[in-house]
Design a protein around this motif. Structure first.
Motif, short mmCIF file in Angstrom:
data_model
loop_
_atom_site.label_atom_id
_atom_site.label_comp_id
_atom_site.label_asym_id
_atom_site.label_seq_id
_atom_site.Cartn_x
_atom_site.Cartn_y
_atom_site.Cartn_z
N PRO A 244 54.41 58.32 65.42
CA PRO A 244 55.59 57.77 66.11
C PRO A 244 56.87 58.05 65.32
O PRO A 244 56.86 58.07 64.08
N ARG A 245 57.92 58.27 66.02
CA ARG A 245 59.20 58.63 65.40
C ARG A 245 59.64 57.58 64.38
O ARG A 245 60.14 57.91 63.30
N GLU A 246 59.46 56.30 64.71
CA GLU A 246 59.93 55.25 63.81
C GLU A 246 59.14 55.17 62.51
O GLU A 246 59.58 54.53 61.55
N GLU A 247 57.95 55.83 62.45
CA GLU A 247 57.15 55.80 61.23
C GLU A 247 57.51 56.93 60.25
O GLU A 247 57.03 56.95 59.12
N ARG A 270 64.55 63.92 71.59
CA ARG A 270 64.48 62.46 71.65
C ARG A 270 63.07 61.96 71.96
O ARG A 270 62.89 60.88 72.47
N SER A 271 62.06 62.80 71.66
CA SER A 271 60.68 62.41 71.94
C SER A 271 60.26 61.27 71.00
O SER A 271 60.81 61.11 69.91
N ASP A 272 59.28 60.50 71.44
CA ASP A 272 58.85 59.34 70.67
C ASP A 272 57.90 59.68 69.53
O ASP A 272 57.66 58.86 68.65
N SER A 273 57.30 60.87 69.56
CA SER A 273 56.32 61.22 68.53
C SER A 273 56.46 62.69 68.15
O SER A 273 57.10 63.48 68.85
N MET A 340 66.11 57.48 64.59
CA MET A 340 65.69 56.76 65.79
C MET A 340 66.59 57.12 66.97
O MET A 340 67.72 57.56 66.80
N VAL A 341 66.05 56.94 68.15
CA VAL A 341 66.78 57.19 69.38
C VAL A 341 67.27 55.86 69.92
O VAL A 341 66.53 54.87 69.92
N GLU A 343 68.65 52.95 72.64
CA GLU A 343 68.01 52.47 73.87
C GLU A 343 68.38 53.31 75.08
O GLU A 343 67.60 53.43 76.02
N GLY A 345 68.53 56.41 75.16
CA GLY A 345 67.66 57.59 75.15
C GLY A 345 68.37 58.91 74.93
O GLY A 345 67.73 59.95 74.92
#
Length: 602
Positions: A244-247, A270-273, A340-341, A343, A345
């Motif tokens: 995951p992006r936030e990790e 802007r993908s989440d992973s 991070m992206v 909200e 997006g």
């Protein structure tokens, strides 16, 4: 009171209220149109007919084309060329600057040209160690004389062409104005080169427009993204695939910090992973980046663009914005981290600082924290809400100054070329040519509908639309004939040259205290009737009026552009006439003695 004296009273009231300057210009103009109806001089349809006049539509469309050139970065590109070509020679600088602003004013109007080049010229003055006061007034006066190069240079030109066509003169061609415009520009340049340094003050204002031409580099250096930045490509089989992006902030250890994630071509995503071939942008020690690459199955990117990280983050498609978290912002207490992206997006957080120091990833935001955001220019314009963050420099202003030939530049240039060709060949009426160009700019997305509304100077449009019927009233009631009789009687046997001199003085003096567009609407019907009474062609008379109305040079209130440079140039009221008077003498010589050589009286 006869209808003639009623018209004179309305004209006098307009002039007095314009000089008084306590009421909005549009209110005075609308009141004048309604007064013509209320007194029975014109019908309601006649008194409001100006708003449907093709000349008004054409003028409005020119504002849209002008805004398109500025928004797309064409004027920024041209300004950068000007800076490169000018060098350090004062003479070369003056000649190039005035010639350039003159041509630009002829294409997109005086207001648009000066507004676009004002910050460029201020930056140029500072870089060359010159006082902005030595350059800004020549910039404006160069735009005024340049407005006589082409039909599109001024609303007055449009009104003169319309009056010529209606009066049987046949109108003027698109480039025909250049026959008087070229010597006008050359003479004004010579005056500034020879006498400008002595006639202009040597002052620097305390409030100058910001120089945003190196804005991207400034932000990159402020947030320490200019050095020790590494781009690592995710190889097949890397354990980071699917992370995951936030990790990613936790993966970056040993002094490394995660900046952003890009796709295989180097564009921010802007993908989440994480996926195979994605590119991780990290900043920190090179040895730590090399160690991470070995541990996580990454490879240093080999095809890094020559422009470095600055050009990758700040270009025609995307930009940077620095924002401040204000007190009572709903973002206070929320946890953000680089990469991070948001909200919405469509924005990416590149860095977070508190009092100039990087904030630890995941630490709660507090009032006063600053964030560096990256996204498309459209997203930066739409997503930065004042309730959440305060934008340090407007993305729209930054793009106009710092991104030459941005998105839509080619489209706008094509639209401009189509309009110029149609106007030059006369294939369609000017209003149609202008609407086609403005329509291309709107339909291709260079400007939104709201952007088109904001681009149009509604004060000018309403002024022309509301006062156009005044010309009809002066002609219909005989007021114009009465004034023309008086003018012809006054010049007596001195001939048509005296008529041109009288019209020039009246137009030029009135143009120092009220709008030159309003002046032309008052003077044009008088000029046409006077020419017909003397049995001479209306062509030289109308062209002379056009030149006279451009000579708004003696006061800062004569035009919006004169006032526009007053503060950044640190000018005083009395500074304008010192350079303006010798230029006005040159205008007078061309208007009275040169114009009849090109457009004969008989």
């Amino acid at each position: 009171m006869s209808e003639i004296w009623t018209v004179f009273a309305i004209v006098g009231g307009i002039i007095v209220l314009f000089i008084w300057d306590r009421l909005p210009v549009i209110a005075v103009c609308i009141a004048a149109a309604l007064a013509l109806w209320a007194t029975g001089i014109l019908t309601l349809q006649q008194s409001l007919s100006g708003f449907g006049d093709p000349a008004v539509i054409f003028i409005a469309s020119l504002f849209v084309v002008s805004a398109g050139l500025e928004v797309s970065g064409v004027t920024a590109w041209a300004g950068q060329i000007l800076i490169k070509q000018a060098g350090e020679s004062r003479t070369r600088l003056i000649v190039l600057m005035m010639a350039f602003v003159g041509v630009l004013a002829a294409l997109i109007s005086v207001n648009g040209a000066v507004a676009a080049l004002l910050p460029v010229v201020v930056v140029m003055a500072i870089r060359l160690g010159r006082a902005p006061s030595q350059l800004l007034m020549p910039l404006v006066f160069g735009a005024h004389c340049g407005s006589q190069l082409m039909l599109t240079g001024s609303p007055v030109n449009v009104l003169v062409v319309e009056a010529s066509e209606n009066g049987g003169g046949g109108g003027f061609g698109y480039f025909e104005f250049a026959l008087v415009g070229i010597p006008l520009v050359l003479g004004c340049i010579a005056i500034v080169v020879l006498f400008g340094e002595k006639l202009l003050p040597n002052r620097t204002s305390e409030t100058l427009p910001p120089d945003l031409s190196r804005h991207a580099m400034t932000l990159v250096e402020q947030y320490r993204l200019s050095s020790d930045v590494h781009q690592l490509r995710v190889r097949a089989g890397s354990p980071l695939i699917g992370t995951p992006r936030e990790e990613l902030g936790k993966v970056a250890t040993g002094g490394l910090s995660f900046v952003t994630l890009k796709d295989h071509e180097g564009r921010p995503i802007r993908s989440d992973s994480v996926a195979e071939n994605d590119i991780l942008v990290l900043k920190g020690p090179a040895d730590a980046a090399a160690e991470l690459a070995v541990e996580q199955g990454l490879a240093f990117r080999e095809d890094v663009p020559a422009g470095g990280v600055t050009d990758q983050l700040f270009n025609r498609d995307s930009g940077l914005a620095e924002v401040l978290v204000p007190p009572r912002s709903p973002l206070i207490g929320k946890r953000f981290f680089p990469g991070m992206v948001t909200e919405s997006g469509d924005l990416i957080v590149l860095a977070i600082q508190r009092q100039g120091a990087d904030l630890q990833p995941g630490e709660a935001l507090a009032a006063g924290d600053t964030l560096l955001l990256q996204g498309t220019w459209s997203a930066l314009d739409k997503r930065l809400h004042p309730a959440e963050v305060l934008v340090v420099n407007s993305p729209d202003l930054v793009r106009r100054q710092a991104v030459p030939m941005g998105p839509g530049a080619q489209t706008v240039l094509i639209a401009l070329a189509i309009m110029v060709i149609l106007l030059a060949t006369g294939l369609v009426p000017p209003a149609v040519a202008g609407l086609l160009a403005a329509g291309i700019i709107l339909l291709t997305g260079v400007l939104t509908v709201d952007g088109v509304y904001r681009a149009i100077n509604w004060t000018t449009v309403i002024l022309v639309g509301a006062l156009t019927p005044l010309s009809t009233a002066m002609d219909q009631t005989g007021a114009a004939r009465m004034l023309a009789d008086g003018l012809v009687s006054f010049v007596g046997d001195h001939g048509p040259y005296a008529l041109l001199a009288g019209l020039f003085l009246f137009s030029a003096i009135l143009g120092q205290v009220i709008s030159n567009t309003a002046t032309s609407l008052i003077v044009i019907p008088i000029a046409v009737v006077a020419a017909k009474q003397m049995g001479i062609s209306i062509q030289p008379v109308l062209m002379s009026v056009s030149v006279a109305c451009a000579a708004a040079l003696l006061t800062p209130v004569a035009t919006p552009t004169n006032l526009m440079v007053m503060e950044p140039g640190a000018y005083k009221f009395g500074d304008y006439w010192k350079l303006g008077l010798p230029m006005m003498i040159w205008y007078f010589i061309l208007s009275v003695f040169y114009v009849p050589l090109i457009w004969p009286f008989y």
